[in-house]
Design a protein around this motif. Structure first.
Motif, PDB file in Angstrom:
ATOM      1  N   ARG B  10      97.620 -19.873 -50.149  1.00 31.58           N
ATOM      2  CA  ARG B  10      96.732 -18.754 -50.450  1.00 31.58           C
ATOM      3  C   ARG B  10      97.523 -17.548 -50.926  1.00 31.58           C
ATOM      4  O   ARG B  10      97.169 -16.877 -51.882  1.00 31.58           O
ATOM      5  CB  ARG B  10      95.944 -18.357 -49.184  1.00 31.58           C
ATOM      6  N   ARG B  11      98.593 -17.287 -50.233  1.00 28.32           N
ATOM      7  CA  ARG B  11      99.432 -16.155 -50.621  1.00 28.32           C
ATOM      8  C   ARG B  11      99.915 -16.315 -52.058  1.00 28.32           C
ATOM      9  O   ARG B  11      99.912 -15.358 -52.835  1.00 28.32           O
ATOM     10  CB  ARG B  11     100.624 -16.041 -49.671  1.00 28.32           C
ATOM     11  N   ASP B  12     100.291 -17.529 -52.363  1.00 26.97           N
ATOM     12  CA  ASP B  12     100.775 -17.760 -53.721  1.00 26.97           C
ATOM     13  C   ASP B  12      99.667 -17.578 -54.752  1.00 26.97           C
ATOM     14  O   ASP B  12      99.881 -16.999 -55.817  1.00 26.97           O
ATOM     15  CB  ASP B  12     101.366 -19.168 -53.836  1.00 26.97           C
ATOM     16  N   GLU B  13      98.505 -18.084 -54.412  1.00 22.21           N
ATOM     17  CA  GLU B  13      97.375 -17.921 -55.328  1.00 22.21           C
ATOM     18  C   GLU B  13      97.114 -16.452 -55.592  1.00 22.21           C
ATOM     19  O   GLU B  13      96.903 -16.009 -56.718  1.00 22.21           O
ATOM     20  CB  GLU B  13      96.108 -18.539 -54.725  1.00 22.21           C
ATOM     21  N   VAL B  21      96.796 -10.144 -63.428  1.00 17.58           N
ATOM     22  CA  VAL B  21      96.020  -8.920 -63.631  1.00 17.58           C
ATOM     23  C   VAL B  21      96.949  -7.763 -63.988  1.00 17.58           C
ATOM     24  O   VAL B  21      96.656  -6.966 -64.874  1.00 17.58           O
ATOM     25  CB  VAL B  21      95.197  -8.583 -62.371  1.00 17.58           C
ATOM     26  N   MET B  22      98.078  -7.709 -63.323  1.00 13.65           N
ATOM     27  CA  MET B  22      99.014  -6.625 -63.592  1.00 13.65           C
ATOM     28  C   MET B  22      99.543  -6.717 -65.020  1.00 13.65           C
ATOM     29  O   MET B  22      99.709  -5.696 -65.700  1.00 13.65           O
ATOM     30  CB  MET B  22     100.168  -6.653 -62.592  1.00 13.65           C
ATOM     31  N   ALA B  23      99.782  -7.925 -65.484  1.00 16.19           N
ATOM     32  CA  ALA B  23     100.266  -8.085 -66.849  1.00 16.19           C
ATOM     33  C   ALA B  23      99.231  -7.592 -67.851  1.00 16.19           C
ATOM     34  O   ALA B  23      99.563  -7.104 -68.929  1.00 16.19           O
ATOM     35  CB  ALA B  23     100.594  -9.553 -67.118  1.00 16.19           C
ATOM     36  N   THR B  31      93.696  -3.496 -59.454  1.00 15.21           N
ATOM     37  CA  THR B  31      93.051  -3.106 -58.199  1.00 15.21           C
ATOM     38  C   THR B  31      92.821  -4.333 -57.335  1.00 15.21           C
ATOM     39  O   THR B  31      92.760  -5.457 -57.825  1.00 15.21           O
ATOM     40  CB  THR B  31      91.701  -2.433 -58.471  1.00 15.21           C
ATOM     41  N   MET B  32      92.710  -4.085 -56.064  1.00 19.83           N
ATOM     42  CA  MET B  32      92.480  -5.192 -55.154  1.00 19.83           C
ATOM     43  C   MET B  32      91.208  -5.944 -55.543  1.00 19.83           C
ATOM     44  O   MET B  32      91.154  -7.170 -55.444  1.00 19.83           O
ATOM     45  CB  MET B  32      92.352  -4.662 -53.724  1.00 19.83           C
ATOM     46  N   ALA B  33      90.227  -5.209 -55.983  1.00 22.20           N
ATOM     47  CA  ALA B  33      88.973  -5.845 -56.388  1.00 22.20           C
ATOM     48  C   ALA B  33      89.201  -6.768 -57.581  1.00 22.20           C
ATOM     49  O   ALA B  33      88.692  -7.890 -57.625  1.00 22.20           O
ATOM     50  CB  ALA B  33      87.938  -4.773 -56.726  1.00 22.20           C
ATOM     51  N   ALA B  34      89.991  -6.294 -58.534  1.00 26.00           N
ATOM     52  CA  ALA B  34      90.240  -7.099 -59.727  1.00 26.00           C
ATOM     53  C   ALA B  34      91.031  -8.348 -59.366  1.00 26.00           C
ATOM     54  O   ALA B  34      90.749  -9.439 -59.858  1.00 26.00           O
ATOM     55  CB  ALA B  34      90.994  -6.269 -60.766  1.00 26.00           C
ATOM     56  N   VAL B  35      92.009  -8.174 -58.499  1.00 26.28           N
ATOM     57  CA  VAL B  35      92.827  -9.311 -58.090  1.00 26.28           C
ATOM     58  C   VAL B  35      91.968 -10.330 -57.348  1.00 26.28           C
ATOM     59  O   VAL B  35      92.051 -11.538 -57.590  1.00 26.28           O
ATOM     60  CB  VAL B  35      94.003  -8.845 -57.207  1.00 26.28           C
ATOM     61  N   ALA B  36      91.134  -9.820 -56.464  1.00 28.12           N
ATOM     62  CA  ALA B  36      90.274 -10.713 -55.683  1.00 28.12           C
ATOM     63  C   ALA B  36      89.344 -11.494 -56.603  1.00 28.12           C
ATOM     64  O   ALA B  36      89.169 -12.703 -56.455  1.00 28.12           O
ATOM     65  CB  ALA B  36      89.462  -9.902 -54.672  1.00 28.12           C
ATOM     66  N   GLU B  37      88.798 -10.796 -57.566  1.00 30.28           N
ATOM     67  CA  GLU B  37      87.879 -11.475 -58.479  1.00 30.28           C
ATOM     68  C   GLU B  37      88.622 -12.559 -59.258  1.00 30.28           C
ATOM     69  O   GLU B  37      88.143 -13.676 -59.410  1.00 30.28           O
ATOM     70  CB  GLU B  37      87.265 -10.456 -59.444  1.00 30.28           C
ATOM     71  N   ARG B  38      89.799 -12.198 -59.725  1.00 29.46           N
ATOM     72  CA  ARG B  38      90.590 -13.163 -60.488  1.00 29.46           C
ATOM     73  C   ARG B  38      90.907 -14.389 -59.637  1.00 29.46           C
ATOM     74  O   ARG B  38      90.911 -15.520 -60.137  1.00 29.46           O
ATOM     75  CB  ARG B  38      91.895 -12.493 -60.924  1.00 29.46           C
ATOM     76  N   ALA B  39      91.195 -14.138 -58.383  1.00 28.88           N
ATOM     77  CA  ALA B  39      91.538 -15.250 -57.495  1.00 28.88           C
ATOM     78  C   ALA B  39      90.296 -15.971 -56.991  1.00 28.88           C
ATOM     79  O   ALA B  39      90.392 -17.036 -56.381  1.00 28.88           O
ATOM     80  CB  ALA B  39      92.364 -14.738 -56.324  1.00 28.88           C
ATOM     81  N   GLY B  40      89.152 -15.366 -57.235  1.00 26.77           N
ATOM     82  CA  GLY B  40      87.914 -15.997 -56.789  1.00 26.77           C
ATOM     83  C   GLY B  40      87.730 -15.944 -55.290  1.00 26.77           C
ATOM     84  O   GLY B  40      87.157 -16.855 -54.679  1.00 26.77           O
ATOM     85  N   ILE B  41      88.209 -14.896 -54.696  1.00 28.88           N
ATOM     86  CA  ILE B  41      88.068 -14.742 -53.250  1.00 28.88           C
ATOM     87  C   ILE B  41      87.529 -13.357 -52.953  1.00 28.88           C
ATOM     88  O   ILE B  41      87.592 -12.468 -53.790  1.00 28.88           O
ATOM     89  CB  ILE B  41      89.421 -14.914 -52.528  1.00 28.88           C
ATOM     90  N   PRO B  42      86.983 -13.161 -51.777  1.00 34.98           N
ATOM     91  CA  PRO B  42      86.513 -11.826 -51.417  1.00 34.98           C
ATOM     92  C   PRO B  42      87.703 -10.892 -51.212  1.00 34.98           C
ATOM     93  O   PRO B  42      88.803 -11.321 -50.863  1.00 34.98           O
ATOM     94  CB  PRO B  42      85.751 -12.039 -50.122  1.00 34.98           C
ATOM     95  N   GLN B  43      87.418  -9.618 -51.439  1.00 32.96           N
ATOM     96  CA  GLN B  43      88.483  -8.641 -51.435  1.00 32.96           C
ATOM     97  C   GLN B  43      89.203  -8.556 -50.086  1.00 32.96           C
ATOM     98  O   GLN B  43      90.424  -8.448 -50.032  1.00 32.96           O
ATOM     99  CB  GLN B  43      87.873  -7.280 -51.794  1.00 32.96           C
ATOM    100  N   GLY B  44      88.411  -8.616 -49.054  1.00 33.45           N
ATOM    101  CA  GLY B  44      88.999  -8.441 -47.731  1.00 33.45           C
ATOM    102  C   GLY B  44      90.046  -9.491 -47.392  1.00 33.45           C
ATOM    103  O   GLY B  44      90.957  -9.244 -46.599  1.00 33.45           O
ATOM    104  N   LEU B  45      89.894 -10.631 -48.004  1.00 30.67           N
ATOM    105  CA  LEU B  45      90.796 -11.723 -47.669  1.00 30.67           C
ATOM    106  C   LEU B  45      92.236 -11.417 -48.049  1.00 30.67           C
ATOM    107  O   LEU B  45      93.177 -11.885 -47.392  1.00 30.67           O
ATOM    108  CB  LEU B  45      90.324 -13.006 -48.363  1.00 30.67           C
TER     109      LEU B  45
END
Lengths: 197, 197, 197, 197
Positions: B10-13, B21-23, B31-45
């Motif tokens: 998960r950490r790697d994902e 996203v940073m690239a 943003t955490m929201a953008a990263v979460a969306e990209r990873a397909g997981i909820p932000q809190g995770l």
DNA sequence: CATGAATGAGAATTCATTCAT
DNA sequence: CATGAATGAATTCTCATTCAT
């Protein structure tokens, strides 16, 4: 009559403050409040003179490039007509910029390079600046190269040196000792000369 | 505290998503929201797996460096024992990274370099990475140089090439055509060889 | 304090600009800067002629009402003495205002109506204007109604038509085709006549 | 598992608060801070549920229209099949809305009408709402009119009443006594009936 | 571990108004 | 009167982080 305009000067003051703050804390860290405080003016005044933070950055990019360019142009003027010397003068001038003399400018420039990744408008002018640097180098290389050197090869050499300078800047911004001035200058000279053969 | 989770995967994902996203949008834009969306997981995770955004960045730096290093190590392994060839293999491997193959990594790396300006923790590991690169190059240069080349000179050459690689990355991140892969590789080889004389 | 300036003309110019800008962008959008630009004067000058934005609005309300009133008074003058015709002339004149002839005034008036919701001072003069309109209508209705029509009924009719006119303005401000001029006039006439029976 | 979503409810609470605040202070006066305080939630939560103030306004428009529509639909259901009665029921229902029962909604609606002047997105949905009202009236008029009444005439009548209702709202928002409920209802009935002849 | 609502500390920006010239 | 720079309060919006479920 009326109040005389000091706009140009104020804009420069603000941009200078912005560059200093950005060099210290990065683009995101260069908040309008921090810039205003550094400039000793109220925050609203910045917006009186610039459309926004991006506009301020764009204006600062021009200022930074001008500062860099002026610096090596001064050196070039002091240099004679020998093509190789002129080429080396250009390289020296840039690499020496990493020295404390204008560290803030160099560091701010690195921040601009990173913003260019995310912001199209910044990317445009940043890339243009890089190209101007390369074009300048191309002429210098053309003059210094062996007679029949191909145009393509000259262009490649110019591009490589232009990029290498950017790398020196990046490294100097985070670790002054990494490429201490004297060393870096000397080595960049060797690299440049190596490309002439 | 980032748990010693059973889901190191998960950490790697998450880190991989962060890099992508940073690239695309820079560190601030990642943003955490953008990263979460990209990873397909909820932000809190994300916060179950990382202490915060900085922690995520730090972990990603390690990942990026490993990715870069692995890449050229693979190449080195395929290369014989000739010292000059090995040195050139190293250079080739890095410069070729600007190719589409791993553009995102290179661009993300540039963002790391900019964050290093403002954030001490990032600066520390970024500089360490640069030094590891230089040290690797130092050994390669030492092996490839003429017998009596001074240690200082070898170090300087290594530093210059290490910095130049960083410059190639920066340029590649904003303008793929500037130093088109083929050209850049060839010219970097020439520069490197030039330093050997 | 707004000076009893020798340039009453300036005040009018400014108010006219304010009305135009407000018609285009609403009250909030009618910034002092936008009004000044429209008027072709520096921003500070507005404050020489008006106490502030609210003062400017108040003055503009008077101007708008006067403009509207003048318009229908001109029409009334051209109309004979027949009470019903006079009543219809009044209605025609107002409804026709929604036409391109003075769209900006009508739209600005709608903005005033909305500001009256939030701002007591505006509400006061806006309501007064509505009452003057109703009172005018009351007299016209009284003259045109059947002999023994109750005062209450006349008042109600006048109020209803006064309100309906405001509705026509609102609709005209956002959708010129909704109540195309010809149709709206004809129908408002029918509605008015219906109230006479 | 996890936290159950209360999004729909929260959005409604926020929109309700927004409508109340807007009715009291206008759109510009309905600051996010004021809305949040009214709703008893932190300001940031509003942005968690809405994209911004405009989005909040847009959502509120839907809510307002639904509230208005529901109200008269309830009345229509209680009304028999007589076409004239149904038409009058529609009119009654709307005009009666100016009563204290739902004054806030009516006043907020007036604010929406003013925002429609300046903001295209609002204008679009506001005009659509007006058209739906007119279309509803058109059907009612068609059913209640004399057999050979032209379609054009029916449409005009519907448009005029739809606009008049908007005017009643505007007036009610700033001066409850102007068209006191009883009077307004009675007169609007007369106006409507007048159009049937 | 997982979820996503909740929180609140800033950040940029706007803009009426003031005031020095 | 005229000018436009200066001021600062207010506002919208962002976003990392927390926390109840």
């Amino acid at each position: 009559m009326a109040r005389p305009s000091n706009t140009a000067q104020r804009r420069d003051e603000i941009a200078a403050s912005f560059i200093e703050v950005m060099a210290a804390t990065g683009y995101a860290g260069a908040t309008m409040a921090a810039v205003a405080e550094r400039a000793g003016i109220p925050q609203g005044l910045i917006h009186h003179h610039f459309d926004g933070k991006l506009d301020l950055l764009m204006h600062s990019v021009g200022r930074l490039e001008r500062r860099l360019v002026e610096r090596y142009e001064t050196r070039l003027r002091r240099t004679g007509t020998d093509p190789v010397r002129r080429l080396l003068a250009f390289v020296d001038a840039h690499v020496a910029l990493g020295a404390d003399a204008d560290r803030a400018s160099v560091t701010a420039w690195v921040c601009v390079g990173a913003e260019a990744v995310a912001e199209p408008a910044v990317r445009r002018i940043y890339v243009q600046a890089l190209r101007r640097r390369r074009d300048e180098l191309r002429e210098l290389f053309a003059a210094a190269s062996a007679p029949r050197t191909s145009r393509a090869r000259v262009l490649e050499s110019a591009g490589a040196v232009a990029a290498a300078i950017e790398g020196i800047f990046q490294v100097a911004a985070v670790d002054p000792t990494f490429a201490a001035r004297g060393h870096a200058v000397r080595t960049m000279r060797r690299m440049t000369l190596g490309l002439l053969r």
